[in-house]
Design a protein around this motif. Structure first.
Motif, PDB file in Angstrom:
ATOM      1  N   ALA A  84       0.813  -1.225   0.000  1.00 37.19           N
ATOM      2  CA  ALA A  84       0.000   0.000   0.000  1.00 37.19           C
ATOM      3  C   ALA A  84       0.846   1.274   0.000  1.00 37.19           C
ATOM      4  O   ALA A  84       0.311   2.363  -0.284  1.00 37.19           O
ATOM      5  CB  ALA A  84      -0.919  -0.004   1.218  1.00 37.19           C
ATOM      6  N   GLN A  85       2.135   1.162   0.312  1.00 39.14           N
ATOM      7  CA  GLN A  85       2.951   2.372   0.470  1.00 39.14           C
ATOM      8  C   GLN A  85       3.131   3.191  -0.815  1.00 39.14           C
ATOM      9  O   GLN A  85       3.113   4.430  -0.750  1.00 39.14           O
ATOM     10  CB  GLN A  85       4.312   1.997   1.074  1.00 39.14           C
ATOM     11  N   PRO A  86       3.314   2.583  -1.984  1.00 36.91           N
ATOM     12  CA  PRO A  86       3.404   3.423  -3.194  1.00 36.91           C
ATOM     13  C   PRO A  86       2.159   4.273  -3.403  1.00 36.91           C
ATOM     14  O   PRO A  86       2.241   5.396  -3.939  1.00 36.91           O
ATOM     15  CB  PRO A  86       3.576   2.386  -4.316  1.00 36.91           C
ATOM     16  N   LEU A  87       1.000   3.775  -2.982  1.00 35.21           N
ATOM     17  CA  LEU A  87      -0.233   4.548  -3.145  1.00 35.21           C
ATOM     18  C   LEU A  87      -0.341   5.666  -2.114  1.00 35.21           C
ATOM     19  O   LEU A  87      -1.121   6.599  -2.281  1.00 35.21           O
ATOM     20  CB  LEU A  87      -1.447   3.605  -3.009  1.00 35.21           C
ATOM     21  N   LEU A  88       0.430   5.571  -1.032  1.00 40.90           N
ATOM     22  CA  LEU A  88       0.424   6.594   0.013  1.00 40.90           C
ATOM     23  C   LEU A  88       1.646   7.514  -0.078  1.00 40.90           C
ATOM     24  O   LEU A  88       1.909   8.296   0.846  1.00 40.90           O
ATOM     25  CB  LEU A  88       0.405   5.924   1.393  1.00 40.90           C
ATOM     26  N   ALA A  89       2.368   7.431  -1.190  1.00 36.72           N
ATOM     27  CA  ALA A  89       3.674   8.112  -1.285  1.00 36.72           C
ATOM     28  C   ALA A  89       3.571   9.615  -1.056  1.00 36.72           C
ATOM     29  O   ALA A  89       4.454  10.218  -0.444  1.00 36.72           O
ATOM     30  CB  ALA A  89       4.293   7.827  -2.650  1.00 36.72           C
ATOM     31  N   ASP A  90       2.503  10.248  -1.516  1.00 32.46           N
ATOM     32  CA  ASP A  90       2.391  11.710  -1.408  1.00 32.46           C
ATOM     33  C   ASP A  90       1.485  12.144  -0.263  1.00 32.46           C
ATOM     34  O   ASP A  90       0.953  13.260  -0.274  1.00 32.46           O
ATOM     35  CB  ASP A  90       1.860  12.285  -2.727  1.00 32.46           C
TER      36      ASP A  90
END
Length: 271
Positions: free
Chosen positions: A145-151
């Motif tokens: 899930a972290q790439p989707l929460l990057a910003d």
């Protein structure tokens, strides 16, 4: 004249029973049962898929400053563990009550007439399976899930303070809640009955307790199984929740009490 030697006397020896009941063999038998059941594979796959899917959905829909901004990053990503917890509770009930429904418990207790090793072996095998599955799923879902929460302000990594401990704590909490369900299955010997008792005791009673305007009720609610499990799965202390140590102790005591009641029932009731 010579004296004939006396015939040698052989000392009788007792050969070990090749198929004796040992704790290791009981555990091996229960492991064979749980891994050969189709319901185990289906439930495990469903539980894992729910956690990963919900993690991706939460990561893809979260926006900084929105309504979920005060939620802990681990809790936000692992929202799906509430669903997987129900799946594993159902599996725990099937591991024990399912044998009574099929009648195979008679064969099991004929092979292990002392009875209690069967319950301990079921609990040990199921706990190891549930914890391994929960931890492996969390270790996949959180980084995914972290790439989707990057910003966003919820971006985190496994190496951040408290994250790995929260993932382990979440897995331990799910496992202990599922162990309570397994014990209810052994105690009530009925899949519908155990499901009703689990939903009533673990889901409905805390809701009723939470609506009462008493401080004692609020304190007790913090130590109920699902609330205690939630406190273990956060990288930061949750407001109004029990401390991780108190939550873990409460869960262990709940599971121990449920298994003790199941052991007394198994020892003294007819099959």
């Amino acid at each position: 004249m010579t004296t004939a030697p006396a015939p040698a006397t052989s000392t009788p020896t007792t050969a070990p029973a090749p198929y004796g009941v040992t704790p290791a063999r009981v555990v091996r038998a229960e492991w064979h049962k749980i891994r050969s059941l189709r319901s185990t594979r289906v439930t495990a796959a469903t539980a894992g898929a729910l956690v990963v899917t919900v993690a991706l959905v939460m990561g893809g829909t979260y926006t900084s400053g929105g309504g979920d901004s005060d939620i802990d990053p681990v809790v936000l990503v692992l929202m799906g563990t509430m669903l997987s917890q129900i799946c594993l509770a159902v599996l725990g009930i099937l591991v024990t009550a399912g044998e009574y429904a099929s009648g195979s418990i008679r064969a099991t207790l004929t092979a292990v007439p002392t009875r209690l090793p069967v319950l301990w072996a079921k609990a040990a095998v199921f706990a190891a399976t549930a914890f391994t599955l929960s931890l492996a799923t969390a270790l996949v879902a959180f980084p995914a899930a972290q790439p989707l929460l990057a910003d966003t302000d919820k971006r985190a990594s496994l190496l951040d303070d408290g994250v790995l401990l929260a993932l382990v704590g979440s897995s331990a909490g799910i496992t202990l809640v599922a162990l309570i369900a397994l014990a209810l299955g052994a105690l009530l010997r009925s899949v519908p009955g155990a499901l009703g008792a689990f939903i009533g005791g673990v889901v409905i009673v805390p809701e009723i307790l939470g609506s009462l305007p008493y401080e004692a009720a609020e304190t007790a609610l913090r130590h109920f199984p699902t609330q205690a499990a939630g406190a273990l799965g956060s990288s930061n202390p949750l407001p109004g929740a029990a401390s991780p140590g108190a939550a873990l102790l409460a869960l262990v005591l709940w599971a121990a009490a449920a298994l003790a009641a199941a052991a007394v029932s198994l020892k003294h009731r007819d099959v």
